[in-house]
Enzyme design. Structure first.
Site, PDB file in Angstrom:
ATOM      1  N   GLY A  31       0.808  -1.221   0.000  1.00 20.79           N
ATOM      2  CA  GLY A  31       0.000   0.000   0.000  1.00 20.79           C
ATOM      3  C   GLY A  31       0.837   1.266   0.000  1.00 20.79           C
ATOM      4  O   GLY A  31       2.018   1.248  -0.327  1.00 20.79           O
ATOM      5  N   LEU A  33       0.322   3.622  -2.130  1.00 17.75           N
ATOM      6  CA  LEU A  33       0.662   3.404  -3.543  1.00 17.75           C
ATOM      7  C   LEU A  33       1.192   4.669  -4.219  1.00 17.75           C
ATOM      8  O   LEU A  33       0.783   5.783  -3.915  1.00 17.75           O
ATOM      9  CB  LEU A  33      -0.571   2.885  -4.282  1.00 17.75           C
ATOM     10  N   HIS A  34       2.122   4.434  -5.156  1.00 17.45           N
ATOM     11  CA  HIS A  34       2.710   5.528  -5.943  1.00 17.45           C
ATOM     12  C   HIS A  34       2.866   5.055  -7.380  1.00 17.45           C
ATOM     13  O   HIS A  34       2.452   3.937  -7.730  1.00 17.45           O
ATOM     14  CB  HIS A  34       4.045   5.966  -5.322  1.00 17.45           C
ATOM     15  N   GLY A  36       5.312   3.939  -8.975  1.00 14.59           N
ATOM     16  CA  GLY A  36       6.059   2.681  -9.130  1.00 14.59           C
ATOM     17  C   GLY A  36       5.095   1.499  -9.098  1.00 14.59           C
ATOM     18  O   GLY A  36       5.146   0.614  -9.955  1.00 14.59           O
ATOM     19  N   HIS A  37       4.185   1.513  -8.115  1.00 18.07           N
ATOM     20  CA  HIS A  37       3.177   0.448  -8.042  1.00 18.07           C
ATOM     21  C   HIS A  37       2.295   0.465  -9.296  1.00 18.07           C
ATOM     22  O   HIS A  37       1.909  -0.585  -9.814  1.00 18.07           O
ATOM     23  CB  HIS A  37       2.282   0.635  -6.813  1.00 18.07           C
ATOM     24  N   GLY A 147       8.941  -5.302  -8.620  1.00 23.55           N
ATOM     25  CA  GLY A 147       9.764  -4.189  -9.063  1.00 23.55           C
ATOM     26  C   GLY A 147      11.254  -4.481  -8.979  1.00 23.55           C
ATOM     27  O   GLY A 147      11.710  -5.179  -8.064  1.00 23.55           O
ATOM     28  N   GLN A 153      14.835  -9.169  -3.404  1.00 24.05           N
ATOM     29  CA  GLN A 153      13.506  -9.773  -3.228  1.00 24.05           C
ATOM     30  C   GLN A 153      13.078 -10.443  -4.537  1.00 24.05           C
ATOM     31  O   GLN A 153      12.585 -11.575  -4.537  1.00 24.05           O
ATOM     32  CB  GLN A 153      12.510  -8.680  -2.836  1.00 24.05           C
ATOM     33  N   VAL A 176      10.707   2.913 -11.188  1.00 21.15           N
ATOM     34  CA  VAL A 176      10.162   4.221 -11.568  1.00 21.15           C
ATOM     35  C   VAL A 176      10.784   5.266 -10.631  1.00 21.15           C
ATOM     36  O   VAL A 176      10.838   5.063  -9.408  1.00 21.15           O
ATOM     37  CB  VAL A 176       8.618   4.238 -11.457  1.00 21.15           C
ATOM     38  N   SER A 186       7.352   4.037  -0.910  1.00 21.76           N
ATOM     39  CA  SER A 186       6.352   4.466   0.082  1.00 21.76           C
ATOM     40  C   SER A 186       7.050   5.182   1.236  1.00 21.76           C
ATOM     41  O   SER A 186       6.499   6.106   1.832  1.00 21.76           O
ATOM     42  CB  SER A 186       5.586   3.260   0.619  1.00 21.76           C
TER      43      SER A 186
HETATM   44  P1  AMP Z   1       5.993  -2.410  -1.576  1.00 19.27           P
HETATM   45  O1  AMP Z   1       4.600  -1.873  -1.507  1.00 19.27           O
HETATM   46  O2  AMP Z   1       7.040  -1.404  -1.257  1.00 19.27           O
HETATM   47  O3  AMP Z   1       6.151  -3.728  -0.854  1.00 19.27           O
HETATM   48  O4  AMP Z   1       6.235  -2.748  -3.118  1.00 19.27           O
HETATM   49  C1  AMP Z   1       5.346  -3.549  -3.842  1.00 19.27           C
HETATM   50  C2  AMP Z   1       5.973  -3.813  -5.187  1.00 19.27           C
HETATM   51  O5  AMP Z   1       6.194  -2.581  -5.862  1.00 19.27           O
HETATM   52  C3  AMP Z   1       7.332  -4.532  -5.110  1.00 19.27           C
HETATM   53  O6  AMP Z   1       7.411  -5.483  -6.160  1.00 19.27           O
HETATM   54  C4  AMP Z   1       8.306  -3.398  -5.325  1.00 19.27           C
HETATM   55  O7  AMP Z   1       9.545  -3.812  -5.862  1.00 19.27           O
HETATM   56  C5  AMP Z   1       7.538  -2.550  -6.314  1.00 19.27           C
HETATM   57  N1  AMP Z   1       8.032  -1.157  -6.315  1.00 19.27           N
HETATM   58  C6  AMP Z   1       8.211  -0.346  -5.243  1.00 19.27           C
HETATM   59  N2  AMP Z   1       8.734   0.841  -5.625  1.00 19.27           N
HETATM   60  C7  AMP Z   1       8.898   0.765  -6.972  1.00 19.27           C
HETATM   61  C8  AMP Z   1       9.392   1.662  -7.959  1.00 19.27           C
HETATM   62  N3  AMP Z   1       9.846   2.875  -7.640  1.00 19.27           N
HETATM   63  N4  AMP Z   1       9.414   1.254  -9.243  1.00 19.27           N
HETATM   64  C9  AMP Z   1       8.970   0.001  -9.588  1.00 19.27           C
HETATM   65  N5  AMP Z   1       8.473  -0.885  -8.698  1.00 19.27           N
HETATM   66  C10 AMP Z   1       8.444  -0.515  -7.415  1.00 19.27           C
END
Ligand code: AMP
Length: 282
Positions: A31, A33-34, A36-37, A147, A153, A176, A186
């Site tokens: 969550g 969210l931005h 990237g998500h 990502g 990971q 992103v 986040s």
């Molecule tokens: P998180 O919510 O941080 O656990 O991330 C969820 C998914 O979004 C994971 O696969 C992250 O690698 C991916 N993610 C987070 N930030 C970015 C970003 N800036 N660009 C691309 N994917 C991202």
């Protein structure tokens, strides 16, 4: 967008989707969210008939109680963003739904869970693998999207999928960044304006190191240079590593690595940020 908080009705609903021969794309998140998500959601929509996103801040992967407590949460805004993007379904369970019976199952990854990120976040990848395996078994997706930003990971999940014979295709989505180069995260929400400008130095370190390594500078000299930049920017460097992505092991030099990538972790005050950059086009 359909929203489910419980596993049983979600499974029943997704059984119907599968019975219509629709492929399911899955984007697990925590969550806040931005963009990237959103890139992950876009990839899923492009490659699958039906896109599922999950939002679950997984306590098992936090090695520090403070980090878990401070993790940003914005479910209402997240629901709006996902609906606007055309995500088909959101799964946002609470902790008891996921860990109803507690859990005693553990994962280890032959030392990989104890190097780089794993060295500084003991237990983190065990927690990640547990929630990812649970979610894969609940959603039963055809495609999953992770990502590049969380590169270790991604690598560990690729091994989990192969080792446990999940019939799932894994896709890597490039990081992103904001215009300054800072990787969206986040955790960036916790940065004030002064901290934000210091955080922007992280990607600058990577770009400069990449340029120097490509010009032939040794990695040990590049580390010294990176340390100097971090100190001048007020970033507390935790690690800076040259890694061969093909086996996620330390690389002795750029030339000796099949897929060289530089990975960095640093603190801006108490906020921990990570980033990485491949040295050759991926
Ligand atoms: P998180 O919510 O941080 O656990 O991330 C969820 C998914 O979004 C994971 O696969 C992250 O690698 C991916 N993610 C987070 N930030 C970015 C970003 N800036 N660009 C691309 N994917 C991202």
């Amino acid at each position: 967008m359909q929203i489910f908080k419980e596993i049983a009705p979600l499974r029943a609903f997704l059984r119907q989707i599968r019975s219509q021969n629709k492929s399911i794309g899955f984007v697990p998140t925590m969550g806040a969210l931005h963009q990237g998500h959103m890139a992950l959601i876009e990839s899923s929509k492009a490659k699958s008939d039906f896109t599922v996103c999950s939002i679950f801040v997984n306590p098992a992967q936090f090695n520090q109680a403070e980090d878990l407590k401070n993790y940003p949460k914005s479910l209402d805004a997240d629901i709006q963003i996902l609906s606007q993007k055309g995500c088909d379904l959101l799964f946002c369970p609470d902790e008891t739904e996921i860990y109803k019976a507690g859990s005693i199952t553990g994962f280890h990854f032959s030392g990989l869970d104890q190097t780089f990120e794993g060295k500084f976040r003991p237990g983190h990848f065990n927690g990640v693998a547990l929630i990812v395996a649970k979610l894969f078994n609940i959603v039963n997706p055809d495609n999953v999207f992770f990502g590049q930003k969380d590169l270790q990971q991604y690598f560990i999940i690729s091994k989990l999928i192969a080792d446990l014979n999940y019939n799932i295709k894994l896709h890597m989505v490039p990081t992103v960044r904001e215009d300054s180069g800072l990787a969206l995260s986040s955790r960036n929400r916790r940065l004030d304006s002064v901290q934000l400008s210091r955080a922007q130095g992280l990607s600058k370190c990577l770009i400069e190191a990449k340029t120097l390594l490509k010009k032939g500078m040794s990695f040990s000299d590049t580390i010294d240079n990176t340390k100097t930049i971090c100190t001048s920017l007020g970033l507390k460097l935790e690690y800076f590593e040259l890694i061969d992505f093909s086996n996620f092991s330390p690389a002795l030099s750029v030339e000796l690595a099949k897929e060289p990538v530089i990975c960095i972790s640093a603190f801006v005050d108490d906020i921990r940020l990570i980033d990485n950059m491949f040295l050759n086009d991926k």
